[in-house]
Design an enzyme around this catalytic site. Structure first.
Site, PDB file in Angstrom:
ATOM      1  N   ASP A  86     -47.877 -17.024  14.908  1.00 30.38           N
ATOM      2  CA  ASP A  86     -48.332 -17.648  16.152  1.00 30.38           C
ATOM      3  C   ASP A  86     -49.753 -17.192  16.437  1.00 30.38           C
ATOM      4  O   ASP A  86     -50.434 -16.668  15.555  1.00 30.38           O
ATOM      5  CB  ASP A  86     -47.383 -17.239  17.296  1.00 30.38           C
ATOM      6  CG  ASP A  86     -47.277 -18.301  18.378  1.00 30.38           C
ATOM      7  OD1 ASP A  86     -48.296 -18.592  19.028  1.00 30.38           O
ATOM      8  OD2 ASP A  86     -46.174 -18.832  18.573  1.00 30.38           O
ATOM      9  N   HIS A  90     -50.168 -18.113  24.130  1.00 30.24           N
ATOM     10  CA  HIS A  90     -48.983 -18.663  23.473  1.00 30.24           C
ATOM     11  C   HIS A  90     -48.214 -17.598  22.704  1.00 30.24           C
ATOM     12  O   HIS A  90     -46.991 -17.467  22.850  1.00 30.24           O
ATOM     13  CB  HIS A  90     -49.402 -19.801  22.541  1.00 30.24           C
ATOM     14  CG  HIS A  90     -48.261 -20.651  22.085  1.00 30.24           C
ATOM     15  ND1 HIS A  90     -47.524 -20.351  20.965  1.00 30.24           N
ATOM     16  CD2 HIS A  90     -47.730 -21.790  22.590  1.00 30.24           C
ATOM     17  CE1 HIS A  90     -46.586 -21.271  20.800  1.00 30.24           C
ATOM     18  NE2 HIS A  90     -46.684 -22.159  21.769  1.00 30.24           N
ATOM     19  N   ILE A  96     -39.076  -8.972  32.272  1.00 25.63           N
ATOM     20  CA  ILE A  96     -37.945  -9.719  31.740  1.00 25.63           C
ATOM     21  C   ILE A  96     -37.268  -8.923  30.633  1.00 25.63           C
ATOM     22  O   ILE A  96     -37.764  -7.872  30.212  1.00 25.63           O
ATOM     23  CB  ILE A  96     -38.404 -11.078  31.177  1.00 25.63           C
ATOM     24  CG1 ILE A  96     -39.366 -10.869  29.998  1.00 25.63           C
ATOM     25  CG2 ILE A  96     -39.045 -11.932  32.269  1.00 25.63           C
ATOM     26  CD1 ILE A  96     -39.695 -12.138  29.240  1.00 25.63           C
ATOM     27  N   ALA A 123     -40.664 -28.480  11.727  1.00 25.84           N
ATOM     28  CA  ALA A 123     -39.319 -28.633  12.290  1.00 25.84           C
ATOM     29  C   ALA A 123     -38.467 -29.612  11.501  1.00 25.84           C
ATOM     30  O   ALA A 123     -37.247 -29.458  11.405  1.00 25.84           O
ATOM     31  CB  ALA A 123     -39.420 -29.075  13.745  1.00 25.84           C
ATOM     32  N   SER A 154     -41.868 -24.763  22.085  1.00 21.31           N
ATOM     33  CA  SER A 154     -42.182 -23.452  21.509  1.00 21.31           C
ATOM     34  C   SER A 154     -41.278 -22.377  22.081  1.00 21.31           C
ATOM     35  O   SER A 154     -40.808 -21.478  21.373  1.00 21.31           O
ATOM     36  CB  SER A 154     -43.638 -23.079  21.812  1.00 21.31           C
ATOM     37  OG  SER A 154     -44.536 -23.798  21.018  1.00 21.31           O
TER      38      SER A 154
END
Length: 427
Positions: free
Chosen positions: A167, A198, A216, A304, A350
């Site tokens: 990434d 990103h 988180i 994908a 993503s």
């Protein structure tokens, strides 16, 4: 405000604007140059015949110098300039990046190079984009409620599973990521390492530290996380990033060398022969590849749509044809880590792919020998009514994390209804 104070302020604003414009102009030049680049692959001799085996990242001089001489001769003959090169031992080649001058079409040049007996294969460099829709809201909300993450973490947290994220750059010192990244590498030549939006957002969803009292909890917080920067942010648009065939190939080769168990590719672009070959090697080694679906591509986009890859779309955001072969996961208004030691909300396929990458790590801790095609069956499991319409069959299957973990562990991971217990016992 007096003129004495006003002038320095205006001067700073003007200089900042000029600097930003200069960065955007430089980035545009880089993208234009990439569009005129070719990848030329030269064969490596078999390992037991090579003087420079084993083929380490700083591969030995003798064999490589000979291939460099061949590459130099090819560049002179075809009017090219060598820009960079990298070993791809998993597919038996040295990959040379060559720059074409002028504006002549590249297709005939690729055809001539491919026919040259000295060349294993050749192709044009393709560009890829990260797949996310950014409008971060800097207000954190509870995460992963529908997946009952705290219940899953009582059974599995991804320990001893090696997850490679290909990434843009990850902010390694983010409070929720500090100490979570076991290994980081930058494969973007000429651009310094950086924590980018990103890559940092995807990393947080997969691997953010759990139970540290802030931010988180990642889906697989105890996984061995490898951050591979193959994409770079576009100036002035931090939510967007671009990658090339070459940078992605270098990162994939590194992930193969590091024996990754899972590879996350939240990028999309045109079908690419070099990358397809590397993906096939990964799949042949039972490495699970998770990729984001491009909602604007009729076939979901590459990688994908590549055979064996787990293509993931954001729940409720999919469109286009062939969506029935993809899986759907949470991908709308997801709280995650952002550069600048911040948190915010992100949306896009993503981030759905990041959820599934983390979930695969949880499953592999429970069953390390499970193969990618088996994982797909576990993740995609659902009971389809006998009278299901074609429209239902063509919809992406919503991943049920609790059911996937339960089917892998052989026991319920979350609160289970009697019907679900029966289906788990008789899949």
């Amino acid at each position: 405000m007096s003129a004495r104070r006003w002038f320095p302020l205006m001067l700073c604003l003007v200089l900042a604007a000029c600097a930003g414009q200069a960065r955007e102009t430089a980035a545009a030049r880089d993208d234009e140059a990439s569009a005129r680049q070719l990848l030329v692959m030269l064969r490596l001799p078999a390992a037991h015949f090579r003087a420079d085996a084993p083929y380490a990242p700083d591969y030995g001089a003798t064999g490589h110098e000979a291939r460099r001489r061949v590459a130099d001769a090819l560049a002179r003959q075809y009017g090219l300039t060598i820009v960079d090169d990298w070993p791809m031992p998993s597919i038996g080649v040295d990959c040379f990046v060559m720059q074409a001058t002028g504006q002549a079409p590249l297709a005939p040049l690729v055809e001539h190079l491919s026919a040259d007996p000295r060349v294993e294969s050749a192709q044009q460099v393709n560009l890829f984009d990260v797949l996310g829709d950014s409008d971060p809201l800097y207000a954190l909300q509870p995460s992963a409620m529908q997946w009952h993450l705290s219940d899953l973490h009582k059974m599995t947290t991804g320990k001893r599973v090696r997850v490679a994220q290909v990434d843009s750059g990850v902010e390694l010192d983010h409070p929720d990521l500090a100490g979570q990244v076991a290994l980081a590498r930058n494969f973007v030549t000429g651009r310094p390492e950086a924590g980018e939006m990103h890559g940092t957002a995807v990393a947080g969803i997969i691997a953010a530290r759990a139970d540290n009292g802030i931010g988180i909890a990642g889906i697989a917080p105890d996984a061995t996380f490898i951050a591979l920067r193959a994409c770079w942010e576009n100036p002035g648009r931090s939510a967007t990033a671009t990658c090339s065939s070459f940078t992605l190939a270098k990162a994939l080769q590194f992930a193969l060398d590091e024996r990754a168990d899972v590879i996350n590719l939240s990028v999309g672009g045109p079908r690419d022969v070099l990358l397809a070959r590397l993906l096939d090697v990964a799949l042949s080694r039972d490495i699970t590849v998770v990729a984001a679906v491009d909602p604007n591509a009729s076939d979901g986009g590459f990688p994908a749509s590549h055979g064996g890859v787990l293509g993931i779309t954001a729940d409720g955001m999919q469109r286009g044809n062939g969506s029935g072969k993809f899986l759907a996961a949470p991908g709308r208004e997801i709280p995650t880590t952002l550069p600048g030691h911040k948190w915010g909300m992100v949306s896009g396929s993503s981030f759905a792919a990041a959820h599934v990458t983390g979930l695969v790590a949880l499953l592999l801790q429970l069953s390390p020998k499970v193969q990618p095609q088996q994982l797909r069956s576990v993740l995609a499991y659902r009971e389809v009514p006998a009278l299901a319409t074609d429209a239902i069959a063509e919809k992406p299957i919503l991943v049920d994390a609790c059911a996937a973990v339960a089917r892998t562990a052989g026991t319920c991971a979350c609160a289970c209804a009697a019907g679900r217990r029966a289906s788990l016992q008789n899949p």
